[in-house]
Design an enzyme around this catalytic site. Structure first.
Site, PDB file in Angstrom:
ATOM      1  CG  ASP A   8      10.508 -20.899  10.582  1.00 28.48           C
ATOM      2  OD1 ASP A   8      11.427 -20.166  10.171  1.00 28.48           O
ATOM      3  OD2 ASP A   8       9.912 -20.713  11.658  1.00 28.48           O
ATOM      4  CG  ASP A  46      11.893 -21.889  14.957  1.00 29.68           C
ATOM      5  OD1 ASP A  46      11.885 -20.695  15.308  1.00 29.68           O
ATOM      6  OD2 ASP A  46      11.306 -22.793  15.599  1.00 29.68           O
ATOM      7  CG  HIS A  48      14.287 -22.839  19.103  1.00 25.32           C
ATOM      8  ND1 HIS A  48      14.003 -21.504  19.206  1.00 25.32           N
ATOM      9  CD2 HIS A  48      13.195 -23.402  18.508  1.00 25.32           C
ATOM     10  CE1 HIS A  48      12.795 -21.276  18.710  1.00 25.32           C
ATOM     11  NE2 HIS A  48      12.281 -22.403  18.272  1.00 25.32           N
ATOM     12  CE  LYS A 106      11.287 -17.761  12.330  1.00 24.20           C
ATOM     13  NZ  LYS A 106      10.717 -18.631  13.364  1.00 24.20           N
ATOM     14  CB  CYS A 151       6.872 -18.972  11.845  1.00 24.91           C
ATOM     15  SG  CYS A 151       7.485 -19.407  13.500  1.00 24.91           S
TER      16      CYS A 151
HETATM   17  C1  VGL Z   1       6.989 -22.321  14.693  1.00 20.01           C
HETATM   18  C2  VGL Z   1       6.124 -22.915  16.721  1.00 20.01           C
HETATM   19  C3  VGL Z   1       7.366 -22.827  17.307  1.00 20.01           C
HETATM   20  C4  VGL Z   1       6.763 -22.040  13.243  1.00 20.01           C
HETATM   21  C5  VGL Z   1       8.242 -22.219  15.255  1.00 20.01           C
HETATM   22  O1  VGL Z   1       7.729 -22.076  12.443  1.00 20.01           O
HETATM   23  O2  VGL Z   1       5.587 -21.789  12.868  1.00 20.01           O
HETATM   24  N1  VGL Z   1       5.942 -22.658  15.422  1.00 20.01           N
HETATM   25  N2  VGL Z   1       8.423 -22.479  16.563  1.00 20.01           N
HETATM   26 ZN    ZN Z   2      10.329 -22.616  17.381  1.00 28.93          ZN
END
Ligand code: VGL
Ligand code: ZN
Length: 208
Positions: A8, A46, A48, A106, A151
């Site tokens: 991420d 990440d 969404h 994801k 993550c």
């Molecule tokens: C993450 C919170 C929500 C991360 C992703 O990449 O750590 N944290 N979504």
């Molecule tokens: Zn997230």
């Protein structure tokens, strides 16, 4: 074989992003330096939908940091981040991508969050990352990226559960730190569960 996992490393987790991780940008040169030492580099993203259930904005009267139950699982609420098709979801501009063999997306299902690059938070659906790595003969993963207490931690914990030797590169990750000390807590938990925590210069030395 070893694989380097880049978790991420996206604009929304950098200091000006929607879910800013303090000093998140400082890991990028470290991660870029590590990549040439690995035969296989995999990135997670990440990713969404705008109506994702982990966003406080999608629950009336709720603010980031509050908890809800999302499809039976406790869920901390986040600011809107890493929405598909937005600049915030893109990889950091200075992150080298030419060596990245595959990108694992994801968090696509609005009803369940996914911190780990291997499974959703309910451990119901696999992303296919285990199969991908095992097919390539990977036995050990080195985990880097954002954020250390979410993550990166859950990706490393799942890597251990899936039978990979797991190293977390401490100076190649930073934490959200909703609570002071969450970074150290994450590193301690990872060590306790069998991960090794190393510095990037030790990794370079070992791979040279
Ligand atoms: C993450 C919170 C929500 C991360 C992703 O990449 O750590 N944290 N979504
Ligand atoms: Zn997230």
């Amino acid at each position: 074989m070893d694989a380097l996992l880049l978790v991420d490393i996206q604009n929304d987790f950098l200091p000006d992003g929607a879910l800013a991780v303090k000093e998140g940008d400082q890991i990028i040169p470290v991660v870029n330096e590590l990549q040439p030492y690995f035969e296989l580099v995999v990135a997670t993203q990440d990713f969404h939908p705008a109506d994702h259930g982990s966003f406080a904005a999608n629950h009336s009267g709720k603010k980031p940091g509050e908890y809800i139950i999302l499809e039976g699982l406790e869920q901390i609420l986040w600011p809107v981040h890493c929405v598909q098709g937005t600049a915030g979801a893109e990889f950091a501009k200075t992150l080298k991508m030419n060596q990245v063999a595959t990108v694992v997306k994801k968090g696509l299902d609005k009803n369940i969050d996914s911190y780990s690059g291997f499974y959703d938070n309910g451990h119901k659906r696999s992303t296919g990352l285990t199969r991908y790595l095992k097919d390539k003969g990977v036995h050990r993963v080195f985990v880097t990226g954002l954020a250390a207490d979410y993550c990166v931690k859950f990706t490393a914990l799942d890597a251990l559960k899936e039978g990979f030797k797991t190293v977390v590169v401490q100076d190649a990750t930073r934490a959200v730190n909703l609570e002071e000390g969450d970074f150290e807590k994450a590193m301690d938990e990872l060590r306790e569960k069998g991960a090794k925590v190393m510095q990037s210069k030790e990794v370079v030395k070992m791979k040279s």
